[in-house]
Design an enzyme around this catalytic site. Structure first.
Site, PDB file in Angstrom:
ATOM      1  N   ASP A  84       0.891  -1.166   0.000  1.00  0.00           N
ATOM      2  CA  ASP A  84       0.000   0.000   0.000  1.00  0.00           C
ATOM      3  C   ASP A  84       0.931   1.218   0.000  1.00  0.00           C
ATOM      4  OD1 ASP A  84      -1.863   1.960   0.314  1.00  0.00           O
ATOM      5  OD2 ASP A  84      -2.956   0.947   1.924  1.00  0.00           O
ATOM      6  N   ASP A  87      -1.127   4.673   2.801  1.00  0.00           N
ATOM      7  CA  ASP A  87      -2.327   4.324   3.554  1.00  0.00           C
ATOM      8  C   ASP A  87      -2.774   5.601   4.258  1.00  0.00           C
ATOM      9  OD1 ASP A  87      -4.258   2.300   4.593  1.00  0.00           O
ATOM     10  OD2 ASP A  87      -3.493   3.096   6.481  1.00  0.00           O
TER      11      ASP A  87
HETATM   12  C1  IPD Z   1      -7.787   3.655   3.708  1.00  0.00           C
HETATM   13  C2  IPD Z   1      -7.317   3.939   5.123  1.00  0.00           C
HETATM   14  C3  IPD Z   1      -8.488   4.317   5.990  1.00  0.00           C
HETATM   15  C4  IPD Z   1      -9.563   3.234   5.987  1.00  0.00           C
HETATM   16  C5  IPD Z   1     -10.006   2.935   4.556  1.00  0.00           C
HETATM   17  C6  IPD Z   1      -8.788   2.552   3.699  1.00  0.00           C
HETATM   18  P1  IPD Z   1      -6.150   4.156   1.620  1.00  0.00           P
HETATM   19  O1  IPD Z   1      -6.681   3.267   2.897  1.00  0.00           O
HETATM   20  O2  IPD Z   1      -6.683   2.826   5.701  1.00  0.00           O
HETATM   21  O3  IPD Z   1      -8.076   4.510   7.322  1.00  0.00           O
HETATM   22  O4  IPD Z   1     -10.682   3.685   6.698  1.00  0.00           O
HETATM   23  O5  IPD Z   1     -10.929   1.848   4.586  1.00  0.00           O
HETATM   24  O6  IPD Z   1      -9.231   2.307   2.374  1.00  0.00           O
HETATM   25  O7  IPD Z   1      -7.191   4.029   0.551  1.00  0.00           O
HETATM   26  O8  IPD Z   1      -5.947   5.535   2.079  1.00  0.00           O
HETATM   27  O9  IPD Z   1      -4.907   3.413   1.266  1.00  0.00           O
HETATM   28 CA    CA Z   2      -4.894   1.569   2.618  1.00  0.00          CA
HETATM   29 CA    CA Z   3      -3.469   3.381  -0.371  1.00  0.00          CA
END
Ligand code: IPD
Ligand code: CA
Ligand code: CA
Ligand code: CA
Length: 268
Positions: A84, A87
């Site tokens: 990722d 995040d």
């Molecule tokens: C998100 C983050 C967020 C969570 C979302 C994720 P991203 O990841 O971890 O805290 O609430 O469900 O999708 O898309 O920013 O890599």
């Molecule tokens: Ca994420």
């Molecule tokens: Ca991401």
């Protein structure tokens, strides 16, 4: 330390430098909408490419599961890298310096190595299966509170109707009266690392987390002496994307608290 750790750390630090540079030039960041309220930027894509490039040079012929480039590589490889690049993209887009790079490696389906890096605070979280979890090289451990009193949790008040009954928001408000606070930082991987470091007492998510959000961070919690389970206490939390993590006593209490508010199987 895992023999592949140095390369993973190198990739995470390179990614961190790219994110810091990009955050200082937000006018150059291009945002695209994947689905309503779900965004990706050119920085997510470029950072991910840079990580893949460093890993592939060192370990050609392995398998990759990534948020932005999908799955590719040698399907017969025992090693799978799970990436990722950012995040907490929403925080990034809004100029909030709280997001991280997450890189995990699974050997035959079990997570063996994790590197999660917050470049703004230069916080490098590392874990190797069976050898503990570290923050900037110092061993970390989950907090040891036994009761809700005094606890600081990470959990969402925003809820999915397919996961929770309508009783959930009120229940969480009641829980809030018993604990010292509830946070939801916008980076699930960092919230999980903060549980591993004992800053937060527990984390739960009901928002269909993906394997790149949780694989590395789950190893971090386990290697810091914590445990994880599904919202219903089950073991398929990585696949289900719904989990509770923390020290075993608090996880047991939270599971008992949340389970009555889950949508029952016959309605799900
Ligand atoms: C998100 C983050 C967020 C969570 C979302 C994720 P991203 O990841 O971890 O805290 O609430 O469900 O999708 O898309 O920013 O890599
Ligand atoms: Ca994420
Ligand atoms: Ca991401
Ligand atoms: Ca995303």
């Amino acid at each position: 330390m895992h023999p592949m750790m140095n390369v993973a750390v190198k990739a995470a630090r390179k990614a961190g430098r790219m994110i810091l540079n990009a955050s200082e030039n937000m006018q150059n960041v291009k945002v695209e909408t994947k689905s309503p309220n779900n965004y990706v930027t050119n920085v997510d894509v470029d950072v991910e490419k840079a990580i893949i490039d460093i890993l592939q040079r060192a370990f050609p012929d392995q398998y990759y599961i990534t948020e932005e480039s999908g799955e590719f590589g040698n399907e017969d490889s025992d090693h799978t890298w799970i990436i990722d690049p950012i995040d907490g993209t929403n925080n990034f887009i809004h100029g909030i310096p709280h997001h991280c790079v997450s890189i995990a490696m699974q050997f035959r389906g079990k997570t063996e190595l994790a590197v999660i890096y917050n470049p703004y605070l230069d916080q490098l979280f590392t874990a190797t299966k069976g050898s503990g979890a570290q923050l900037n090289g110092q061993r970390i451990r989950v907090a040891n509170r036994k009761d809700f009193s005094g606890c600081l949790f990470s959990g969402a008040l925003k809820f999915s109707k397919k996961v929770f009954e309508h009783t959930y928001p009120e229940a969480v408000l009641d829980l809030h009266k018993e604990i010292s606070g509830l946070r939801y930082s916008g980076s699930l991987a960092l919230d999980m690392c903060y549980v591993a470091a004992g800053y937060l007492d527990a984390v739960w998510t009901s928002r269909d987390a993906k394997i790149w959000d949780t694989a590395g961070a789950a190893l971090m919690i386990k290697e810091a002496g914590g445990m994880l389970c599904g919202l219903d206490g089950g073991v398929t939390f990585l696949e289900d994307g719904r989990l509770i993590g923390g020290n075993p006593r608090i996880v047991a209490k939270l599971t008992k608290f949340l389970t009555p508010h889950l949508v029952p199987a016959e309605k799900a």
